[in-house]
Design an enzyme around this catalytic site. Structure first.
Site, PDB file in Angstrom:
ATOM      1  N   LYS A  41     -22.230  43.811  18.880  1.00 46.60           N
ATOM      2  CA  LYS A  41     -23.750  43.877  18.541  1.00 46.60           C
ATOM      3  C   LYS A  41     -23.903  44.657  20.038  1.00 46.60           C
ATOM      4  CE  LYS A  41     -27.332  41.817  20.726  1.00 46.60           C
ATOM      5  NZ  LYS A  41     -28.000  42.971  20.642  1.00 46.60           N
TER       6      LYS A  41
ATOM      7  N   GLU B 203     -18.993  40.435  32.668  1.00 46.50           N
ATOM      8  CA  GLU B 203     -18.932  41.213  33.626  1.00 46.50           C
ATOM      9  C   GLU B 203     -21.073  41.189  33.452  1.00 46.50           C
ATOM     10  OE1 GLU B 203     -17.192  42.589  34.851  1.00 46.50           O
ATOM     11  OE2 GLU B 203     -15.776  42.641  34.156  1.00 46.50           O
TER      12      GLU B 203
ATOM     13  N   CYS C 260     -24.914  48.274  37.283  1.00 48.64           N
ATOM     14  CA  CYS C 260     -24.625  47.209  37.914  1.00 48.64           C
ATOM     15  C   CYS C 260     -23.223  47.575  38.843  1.00 48.64           C
ATOM     16  CB  CYS C 260     -23.797  46.579  36.722  1.00 48.64           C
ATOM     17  SG  CYS C 260     -22.061  46.875  36.131  1.00 48.64           S
TER      18      CYS C 260
ATOM     19  N   GLU D 298     -30.863  41.469  42.457  1.00 49.51           N
ATOM     20  CA  GLU D 298     -30.198  42.406  42.141  1.00 49.51           C
ATOM     21  C   GLU D 298     -32.091  42.824  40.971  1.00 49.51           C
ATOM     22  OE1 GLU D 298     -28.155  42.650  37.459  1.00 49.51           O
ATOM     23  OE2 GLU D 298     -26.569  44.158  38.284  1.00 49.51           O
TER      24      GLU D 298
HETATM   25  C1  UN1 Z   1     -22.336  49.049  34.708  1.00 48.82           C
HETATM   26  O1  UN1 Z   1     -22.919  49.600  35.168  1.00 48.82           O
HETATM   27  O2  UN1 Z   1     -22.419  48.187  33.845  1.00 48.82           O
HETATM   28  O3  UN1 Z   1     -18.422  52.787  37.714  1.00 48.82           O
HETATM   29  C2  UN1 Z   1     -20.839  50.163  34.701  1.00 48.82           C
HETATM   30  C3  UN1 Z   1     -19.226  52.944  37.122  1.00 48.82           C
HETATM   31  C4  UN1 Z   1     -19.379  53.105  36.006  1.00 48.82           C
HETATM   32  C5  UN1 Z   1     -19.674  51.690  34.980  1.00 48.82           C
HETATM   33  C6  UN1 Z   1     -20.457  51.307  35.602  1.00 48.82           C
HETATM   34  N1  UN1 Z   1     -18.049  53.844  35.255  1.00 48.82           N
HETATM   35  O4  UN1 Z   1     -20.606  53.660  38.386  1.00 48.82           O
END
Ligand code: UN1
Length: 500
Positions: A180, A255, A289, A390
């Site tokens: 999804k 995550e 993230c 965040e």
């Molecule tokens: C994310 O922000 O969820 O390392 C992943 C990085 C990318 C992946 C980010 N290769 O910034």
């Protein structure tokens, strides 16, 4: 077979067929840089749709798990060749649905390509171990076993890369799946699923169900026939998923958030550090993230760094990601823009110094999108909300630090632990930071973003729940170990007893 892109009304992919959602409900996918542009109409599925998808995956699992892994991998190799051919088209579509600039969406598709090659290669590895038994004439080994139907829930910021991170290891290990994708960016996942289907994946092995969290995501996480959940998204949703999975002890990998820092030491190459902080802070409009939403700067270079950084941030060209001169796209949607704007207010109220930005950009062509100025707060205290929470937008908080020890304490003094970076030319500082930064990823003389697919990805504390994605870590998550003992002595041998 009708393909997903034959019309603007996209369907779910269940048991090898594109089917309309039983819910009868749909959702408009619009360009966040110009909401007049309709990307397509996508399904808003319900529990019934999820149930049908899970049954298809459960049925397909019976045969898929028995196909030799190198043969499963061949399908992935074929799919990745198709992705490579269509990279440019898919990147453009991704910029239209997600907003980030074309160079970055090319990177996103490339990350999906890299992960697919990597996991296809795993088809001829998936190594277990053999080891001597403690008893004579007895053989011992460990094997990786597939688990079953995996429920995958993916975010909008990496619309093809993150689905690939989860789908490819799940598949090569012999699992089937229901995915999804985020309701803001379903098209890129549709493209990925189409490539797998074109490459010859048997019906039911991959099922795609469009929709939102409460109506499509939640039933997937609750489903009794789904023993594995892999989720990337917010910490608050991750907590709900953990609670949902706990009573039946599902395997779940989460995550979640980050509040990543770049430490700039007094001996850093400042040009390099400014480049890194701009890219880490404002790349993907700060919607990673891994984004560098904090920069801790040694007091002796603070003024100089801040001057250069703010000048660069203020000059970033914001706009439509398909325009090659644009450096930063919009926020993903109105709600995310509102969040950014509310954090600007919070920062000002708690006494952070607004050095540049701080406003929505809505002049001229930008009026139809969710644009926000690159924003920098200076003189932040480590415990301010803008330095702790965040934001997931183009806001960077600058924190003066006294030296390495305090810098590391500031770095670690947040609820998250995804990525951290240090700019220094002192090898002692670099190694101490590598050891003491309590994050899943550490960079030296590079920003906090840019993880590669063959190293474990994930974080400590409220960023995750101990699992890692990508690399062999993903294989660990999508398989279960089975230890096998074969006694060929033809007599009863008691471990721990007869060999003493
Ligand atoms: C994310 O922000 O969820 O390392 C992943 C990085 C990318 C992946 C980010 N290769 O910034």
């Amino acid at each position: 077979m009708a393909t997903a892109s034959a019309s603007h009304a996209y369907k779910n992919f269940i048991n090898g067929e594109w089917v309309a959602p039983r819910s009868g409900k749909t959702l408009e996918n619009r360009n966040p840089g110009n909401t007049d542009e309709l990307i397509g109409i996508f399904p808003l599925s319900s529990r019934e749709d999820v149930d049908v998808a899970v049954s298809a995956a459960k049925e397909a699992y019976k045969t898929w798990r028995l196909i030799p892994a190198p043969k499963r991998a061949e399908i992935l190799f074929r799919a990745v060749e198709l992705l490579v051919k269509r990279k440019e088209e898919f990147s453009r579509d991704m910029t239209r649905e997600m907003g980030k600039v074309l160079a970055e969406t090319r990177g996103d598709v490339q990350e999906a390509i890299d992960m697919t090659y990597y996991m296809a290669g795993e088809g001829r590895r998936l190594f277990g171990q053999t080891t001597p038994s403690e008893l004579p004439n007895k053989f011992a080994m460990s094997l990786r076993q597939s688990i079953g139907v995996c429920g995958l829930i993916t975010p909008w910021n990496f619309p093809m890369a993150i689905p690939a991170w989860k789908m490819m290891p799940a598949l090569v290990c012999g699992n089937t799946l229901v995915i999804k994708p985020a309701e803001d960016t379903p098209l890129s996942t549709y493209h990925l699923v189409e490539m797998l289907s074109e490459a010859g994946l048997p019906p039911g092995v991959v099922n795609l169900v469009g929709g939102d969290g409460p109506d499509a995501g939640a039933p997937l996480t609750k489903h009794a026939d789904v023993p594995v959940i892999s989720f990337t998204g917010s910490t608050s949703t991750g907590r709900i998923i953990a609670e949902t999975c706990a009573p039946t002890f599902k395997h779940y990998s989460l995550e979640m958030g980050g509040k990543n820092i770049i430490l700039v030491m007094d001996d850093a190459n400042l040009d390099l550090a400014v480049d890194g902080a701009i890219w880490g802070g404002f790349g993907t409009t700060g919607q990673r993230c891994t984004a560098a939403s904090r920069v801790g700067i040694h007091k002796s270079v603070y003024k100089e760094f801040v001057g250069r950084f703010v000048e660069r941030a203020a000059k970033l060209r914001v706009g439509n990601g398909l325009d090659p001169s644009v450096e930063m796209g919009p926020c993903i949607n109105e709600q995310q823009l509102q969040t950014v704007m509310s954090y600007v207010e919070i920062g000002v109220k708690e006494g952070a110094k607004l050095l540049t930005g701080g406003h929505r950009l809505a002049g001229g062509e930008l009026a139809k999108g969710w644009f926000h100025e690159p924003t920098v707060f200076g003189d932040c205290q480590p415990k301010m909300r803008v330095a702790q929470e965040e934001i997931f937008g183009p806001v960077v908080s600058l924190i003066p630090i006294d030296g390495l020890e305090q810098g590391i304490a500031v770095a670690n003094g947040v609820p998250y632990g995804l990525s951290a970076s240090i700019y220094t030319r002192d090898v002692n500082h670099a190694f101490a930071a590598m050891r003491d930064l309590y994050t899943g990823i550490v960079y030296v003389n590079a920003p906090t973003i840019g993880a590669e697919t063959h190293l474990p990805f994930g974080g400590t504390k409220q960023t995750g729940n101990g699992h890692r994605e990508a690399a062999v870590a993903a294989i660990d998550f999508f398989t279960e170990w089975k230890s096998v003992y074969i006694d060929y002595s033809d007599k009863l041998q008691r471990a721990q007893i007869d060999n003493n």
